[in-house]
Design a protein around this motif. Sequence first.
Motif, mmCIF file in Angstrom:
data_model
loop_
_atom_site.group_PDB
_atom_site.id
_atom_site.type_symbol
_atom_site.label_atom_id
_atom_site.label_comp_id
_atom_site.label_asym_id
_atom_site.label_seq_id
_atom_site.Cartn_x
_atom_site.Cartn_y
_atom_site.Cartn_z
ATOM 1 N N ALA A 193 -11.053 5.642 -4.936
ATOM 2 C CA ALA A 193 -10.443 6.335 -3.353
ATOM 3 C C ALA A 193 -11.374 5.806 -2.710
ATOM 4 O O ALA A 193 -11.492 5.153 -1.480
ATOM 5 N N VAL B 92 -6.296 -0.928 -2.624
ATOM 6 C CA VAL B 92 -7.111 -0.388 -3.863
ATOM 7 C C VAL B 92 -5.416 -1.395 -5.413
ATOM 8 O O VAL B 92 -4.229 -0.533 -4.816
ATOM 9 N N ASN C 21 -5.678 9.384 -4.604
ATOM 10 C CA ASN C 21 -6.673 10.717 -5.119
ATOM 11 C C ASN C 21 -5.556 12.023 -4.985
ATOM 12 O O ASN C 21 -5.537 12.062 -6.042
ATOM 13 N N MET D 127 -10.265 -3.988 -5.503
ATOM 14 C CA MET D 127 -10.645 -3.416 -4.472
ATOM 15 C C MET D 127 -10.597 -4.974 -3.943
ATOM 16 O O MET D 127 -11.583 -5.416 -4.095
ATOM 17 N N ALA E 247 -12.822 2.603 -1.610
ATOM 18 C CA ALA E 247 -12.108 1.633 -0.561
ATOM 19 C C ALA E 247 -11.573 1.998 0.225
ATOM 20 O O ALA E 247 -11.749 1.012 1.240
ATOM 21 N N ASP E 248 -12.066 3.258 0.610
ATOM 22 C CA ASP E 248 -11.475 4.262 2.432
ATOM 23 C C ASP E 248 -12.930 3.323 2.569
ATOM 24 O O ASP E 248 -12.632 3.187 4.039
ATOM 25 N N GLY F 141 -8.875 0.687 2.677
ATOM 26 C CA GLY F 141 -7.970 1.903 1.719
ATOM 27 C C GLY F 141 -7.471 1.951 0.987
ATOM 28 O O GLY F 141 -6.169 2.499 0.913
ATOM 29 N N SER G 45 -2.612 2.812 -2.117
ATOM 30 C CA SER G 45 -3.468 3.338 -1.186
ATOM 31 C C SER G 45 -4.579 4.469 -1.972
ATOM 32 O O SER G 45 -4.200 5.197 -3.237
ATOM 33 N N SER G 46 -5.516 4.210 -1.325
ATOM 34 C CA SER G 46 -6.809 5.448 -1.291
ATOM 35 C C SER G 46 -5.729 7.318 -0.872
ATOM 36 O O SER G 46 -6.464 7.510 -2.407
ATOM 37 N N ARG G 47 -5.397 6.891 -0.418
ATOM 38 C CA ARG G 47 -4.414 8.756 -0.563
ATOM 39 C C ARG G 47 -3.733 8.982 -1.662
ATOM 40 O O ARG G 47 -3.519 9.513 -2.226
ATOM 41 N N ARG H 9 -10.976 9.189 -7.355
ATOM 42 C CA ARG H 9 -11.647 10.227 -6.472
ATOM 43 C C ARG H 9 -12.962 8.579 -6.027
ATOM 44 O O ARG H 9 -12.828 8.698 -4.708
#
Lengths: 114, 561
Positions: free
Chosen positions: B370, B381, B79, B391, B373-374, B379, B74-76, B367
Motif C-alpha cells: 500500500a 493496486v 491498509n 502495481m 502504491a501510494d 495509490g 486502492s492503497s487505503r 501495508r
Amino acid sequence: MNDVTEDCGEYVVTANEVLSGDTVFRSAEATWVRGIDGAAVSKCEDTGFVALGEAQKDEHANIVMGPYLVEVSRESGAIRPVHIRERIRALGPTVRADLALAAQGFSTSEVVDR
Amino acid sequence: MNMHVSPEPNMYRYDEFDRRFVDARVAQFRDQVARRLDGTITEDEFKPMRLMNGLYHQLHAYMLRVAVPYGTMSSRQLNVLADIADKYDRGYGHWTTRQNIQFNWIRLQDAADILDMLANVEMHAIQTSGNCIRNTTTDAYAGAAADELADPRPVCELIRQWSSLHPEFTYLPRKFKIAVTGSPNDRAAVRVHDIGLRMHLNAAGERGWEVLVGGGQGRTPMIAVTVRDWLREADLLPYLTAVMRVYNLIGRRDNKYKARIKILVHEMGAEAFSAAVEKEFAEAPRETLEVDARELVRISSYFAPPAWETLAPFVPEIEEKKLADRGFRMWLAANTAAHKVPGYSIVNASFKPAGGIPGDATSQQMRAVAALADTYSFGEVRVTHAQNLTMPHVRTADLIEVWEQLKQHGLAEANIGLIGDIISCPGLDYCALATARSIPVAQEISTRCADIKKQHDVGPLKLNISGCINACGHHHVGHIGILGVDKKGREFYQITLGGSSAGNASIGKILGPGFGADEIAGAVETVVDTYLNVREQGEEFLQTYRRLGAAPFKEALYASN
C-alpha cells in the motif's frame, strides 16, 4: 453393551463452537474443550453414538453446531484422529507451525466459555 | 524519486445509493448474527444468510471472503485489509484465484464489525458465495497494459452494478462467474468462465464484445463456445440478461453437479443454446438501453487515466543496472510488464517465495505494498488471479527503488509466470471440501525449484494445484496441473499436462496413475527435466507438449514401472 476388549475402535465427539467457529471436543465432564487431548473417548461406535446424542443437546442450546463422531487411535498415549482430514481439523494447518493448536496457547483442558 | 501520493486512484467510488445499500446490508447482517447468537435462528436458517455475506465455515473456523471488484483496490482499502488481518484474524490474509481476499480465522461475533470496516472503504463481501453472479474478474493489467484495446473495468463495474442483488438472478441453479478482457492476449481466462467477454474494435474503431458461454472447471472442465462474435457495447446488458434468463429457466436444478451453465450448453448444443439466447434477446425490452449507456459513461469517468507525466521510454540508469545486476535483470524480465504509456511499467509483487504458501500475505506485506502504491503507483493496486499483487502504474525510472523495497518485504522473487509462481487452493489445510493438501505440495515444488536462474531457463510454465475435484486451484488449465485426491485415507496426486487459460485455452489431460504425497514433487521435477531435454530452441513448455504430446513425459515417469 459392547465388550471394551473388542477391537471396535475408539471415538470422540467433535463439533464447532457457534461463537468462534472453533473446532471443539466433548470432554468427560460434558463440557466442550479446544484440545483433542481433553476429549472423552468412547469405546466402539455404539457408545460414541450415545455420547453424540448427549452432545446434540448443546446444539439445540446453541453452544455448538454440527456435532459428529470421529474415530481416533492412540499415538504415544495421545488421542489422534485416524483420518488425515480430522487430524488437521483437530491439530491445525500442517503448513504453519505457529497456527497449530498448541501454538495458539490452548491447553487441552480449556473449557469453551459459554 | 517521484512522489505520486494520491488518495483518489482511478477507480469506481460509491455514490450515495451504493453507500446506503452497503450500510443497510451490514446493519441487516449484524441483526442476523445477533439472532443467531441468541438462538432465535438455527444454523440451518442462518447459513444462507451468512453465505450471502461471504461468511463460510471452513475446516477450522469461519472464513470471510471479501470481494475486490475485478481485482482493483486502492492503497487505503489495502491498509484496511491489513488492519482486519491484525485485529480480527491472525495477521494475514490469502489472495484468491477470483482476485478476492480470504480471512481464515474469523469469529462470528466480529463479522459485522469487519463488514463495517469494509463498508467505510467502499468494500463488502456480498455475493462472494451462493448461487448468484460472483465477483467479475478481469485482466490485472487493465488500464495499463500496452496490448489492451481499452480499459475493460468500466464494463466490469457496469456488470457488477447490474448483477448485485439482481432480483432475477439471486437464486440461480448454481454459482455464476463472468470474466472480461480488453486485450487480445487473454490474461483473464475468459474461455473457462460461465461467461467470458472479449473486447474487439470494428473498422470504425467502435468497441464491441465477443460473448463466450459455457466454460468452466470443477469436476467437468469445459472450454466456452462463442455465441456472439460481435455485440454492440450498448447491447451488453440486455444480451447478458438473455443468457442468464435462458440459463435460469432451463438450467438443471435437480443435480448440483450438472447445474452449471456449461452442462446446459453441452446438453443443448451450442447452436440451440445460442438460438435460445438470441430469441430471448430479440424479445427483450430496449427502454433501458439509453440508461445503460449513460451509466457506462458515468462509470467510465471514474476510470479516467491518472495524470501521466511525459517521460522518456529509455532510462539509462535502468539499462545500466540491468547489465550490472543479474538479480535485477531477472526481476525486470519476469515481474514487470509493458505499460501503454512510455516511461511507465507494470510491477508485480510476488507472493510466492520459495517454500512459501502461495497467496498468503501478512499485514506487514499488505501495508508495504500500500505504501509503495501510494508513492509509486497513484495509490492503486490489483489482485491477480495468480494470487499476487500488481502495481499498475510505476515510473520506469523508479523501478530500482521499488525492487529494493519489495525485496525488503520478501515480495521480489523473480518468478512471475514461472514454475515458482504456483497457483494453489488452500487445500485440506484449511478447506472443508478438500480431499488432499495442496499447499505442502506447492511448498515442496517451489523449494526444489528455488533456483531462479533455472526457473528463467525453464521459461513460462504455469503450475496449478487443487486439493479436490472442485478445482479452485485451476489445475485443469495449468500447463502442469496437480489434483489431490483421497485414496483410502491417503493423499494421492494426479498430474495433468497441457492445460491453458490463455487465448488458445485447453484442458489438461491426465498423464497416468497418480503419485503419493512423497512422490509428487519429484514427479514434477521429472516432467520439467524431460521438457528441458526434448524442447526445441525457443520453445516454451506448452508448445513442446503440444508438439510432442504426453509420450516423452509418460516415458520418463512411468517407464521404469
